[in-house]
Every structure is written in C-alpha cells, then in structure tokens.
Design an enzyme around this catalytic site. Sequence first.
Site, PDB file in Angstrom:
ATOM      1  N   TRP A  74       0.827  -1.212   0.000  1.00 48.70           N
ATOM      2  CA  TRP A  74       0.000   0.000   0.000  1.00 48.70           C
ATOM      3  C   TRP A  74       0.856   1.254   0.000  1.00 48.70           C
ATOM      4  CZ3 TRP A  74      -3.953  -2.084  -1.778  1.00 48.70           C
ATOM      5  CH2 TRP A  74      -4.429  -3.313  -1.300  1.00 48.70           C
ATOM      6  N   ASP A 123      -1.085   6.627   6.518  1.00 51.12           N
ATOM      7  CA  ASP A 123      -2.199   5.740   6.206  1.00 51.12           C
ATOM      8  C   ASP A 123      -2.337   4.791   7.390  1.00 51.12           C
ATOM      9  OD1 ASP A 123      -3.948   3.816   5.315  1.00 51.12           O
ATOM     10  OD2 ASP A 123      -2.802   3.262   3.536  1.00 51.12           O
ATOM     11  N   LYS A 158     -11.714  -1.832   8.600  1.00 49.60           N
ATOM     12  CA  LYS A 158     -10.932  -2.706   9.462  1.00 49.60           C
ATOM     13  C   LYS A 158     -11.230  -2.451  10.946  1.00 49.60           C
ATOM     14  CE  LYS A 158      -7.417  -2.783   5.854  1.00 49.60           C
ATOM     15  NZ  LYS A 158      -7.639  -4.134   5.303  1.00 49.60           N
TER      16      LYS A 158
END
Length: 361
Positions: A103, A173, A197
């Site tokens: 990511w 992030d 999440k």
Amino acid sequence: MMARLFNFNPGPAALPLEALEKLQANIVEYKDAGMSILEMSHRSPEYSEIHAQTKERLRSIFGIPDNFEILFLGGGATLQFGMIPMNFLDGDKTADYIITGSWSKKAYNDAKLFGKANVAASSAEENFSRIPTQDELNLSENAVYVHLTSNNTIAGTQWKTFPDTGSVPIIADMSSDILSKRIDFSKFGVIYAGAQKNLGPAGVTLVIMRKDVLDKAKDGLPAYLSYKTHAPKDSLYNTPPVFGIYVMYLVLEWIEGQGGLAAVEKVNEAKGQLLYGAMDEDPEFFRGTVEKESRSLMNVTIRLPSEELEKTFIAQAREAGLHGLKGHRSVGGIRVSMYNASPLAGIDKLVDFMKDFRKQN
C-alpha cells in the site's frame, strides 16, 4: 440465533456484535423517524445529530486536538494516495515516502505523478519483513511531508514508534490500525484510514488533517479532489457515506463501552502476546514472516512447513469456526487479522487449535 464464526478477515473485517445488533434494531426505522437511516436526507436533523456526534466521539476517544479537521470522504484510502500529492505537491516540491509494503508502494507511485517523490527508506529487498529504523531514513532537506503506512496488512509489520521527522509533518495511512492504540498527534499533519478494518464498513474514509497543513493545499483542483472543498462544508459538499458514518458512530459507542482507547489497547496487546507466544513455542512449525521488533498487533503472518499443510490448516480451522485465515493472494501462507472487534476468546480458541494441529502434524 445464528452461530457466529470467529472472523479473522483482513477487511471488510469483524464488527462488534453490540454495534451490529443496534444497527439491526434501527435499520428499518431509525428511532421514531418513520424511515430507515438508509433513506433519510443527509440534511435531516436526525442525520445531522449522528454526523456531529460521530465527530465528537472521534475527537474524544482518539484525543484529536482542536487544530485538526475531521473529514468523512469516499473512495477508500486508495483515493487518498492520489489526493494527498495532488493537493500538496507540484513539480518543484518533494515528498518523502517510506515504503514498507504494497500500500505504501502504491501511494508512492501516485505521488510521482504530481511532483518529486523520494524513497526515504524501503524494506522491499527484505520482503517487507521489518520496519526501517530511524538511522536508515534518508529524509529530504525540504520535504513538504513524510508519508508512511502505520500497519501493513499483507506483510504483517507495524510501526511501534513513529520516526522523528523534525518539523516536517507525517502523513500516515492508518487504515488497518487506527484506534487500536493511543498516539501522539503532534507528529502528524494528516492521518487517513479506510473504515473497513477498525472503524466500520467499507465505503467511508476518515481523514484527520491539521488546519495549518490544510491551509497549504493547492487551489484550482477539481472540487471533490480538493480538501479545501470538504473542510468548510463539514464533509457535506456532496452526499456523504451516511450508512458507513452511522456504523462508525455505533463502533465508537462500543469503544466507549469497553473503557475507551486505553482499554482497547490493553486487549490488543494481550491478543498479540497470546498468539505470538504460541508461535514462539515452535517457530519451525509456526514460522513468523517478520522480525520480532516489527510484529503487528493487527495482522499476524505465518508460514507452515509446506503449502499443503497450510491449506489443511485453513480448511480445518474453518470447520472449527475460525474463518478468514488465508494469507493474501500475493504472498500466501496464513494471516490472522485481529482488529479491535476480534475478541480475545477468538485468539484463545485459535491458539488451542494451533496446538492441536501441531501435535497431529
């Protein structure tokens, strides 16, 4: 009652049962509004209250200072990969990127489209098996920000201590470990996270942005892609992801009921100690893929002696009510995602299963 599995999916992930039950009670009719939360206007008094209270709960639980804006956007964290450099980079400016997994690499690739992106550190050559140390960082002299991914869902690594970047703000992030522990906001300029999440369902993205950083965002961008559009409109420039924000509201209510972030953090640490302890009893059979200093408390990655044994483990675990343990398709193996809503009882059962499986194999 449905027999609920222990859900170790990496995202969309487990939600607190209490939040789901409250959602169920209000899904057809929200309180006495005569309609579902899915139907009502985002300008209605009922939703306006939810919107405001979700922000208040976030600020209180996470300890977000008053000099930070709270935004609810769409597009997932992936959209933020591009929005951040679009708003803060141009051809003459540099941003530092610390690459610790898939990511952060995608975020770096998007940044290169808008300005100079410097790889300040990377653990790619070591299969992302660890977090770089402070003395490994090659930070630029005049960077506008330093970007990192706080927890790596595929690699199973997590920043335990965030780096010292001087006066340069960190943009993080935090999609897979937000609200799992307390943090020092003074290090950060922006924190963003997809909800699916630890916060709620897929569909809403939380962006927490320091106001002086927001002031430096460029003008002349497409309206939706400009942070300066959303902040003064209180995330209501367009129809926000109402349902996702409402579920976030319920999840935050659940965190309050657990005793707040300190209590949640304590449980997360206990889950990590239990699972890693079981792995360390026989590290040749349950081989962790990351260095101990970089171990994640959210996503635990494991390899067994053979891929066939891993397939058997995953299948038998599912039969035992332990769901979602297959590793990411890009790396294989086993992955245990144990976000906030994953109960300690689930890790207890998993550890017992692991011990029995090892004896049999």
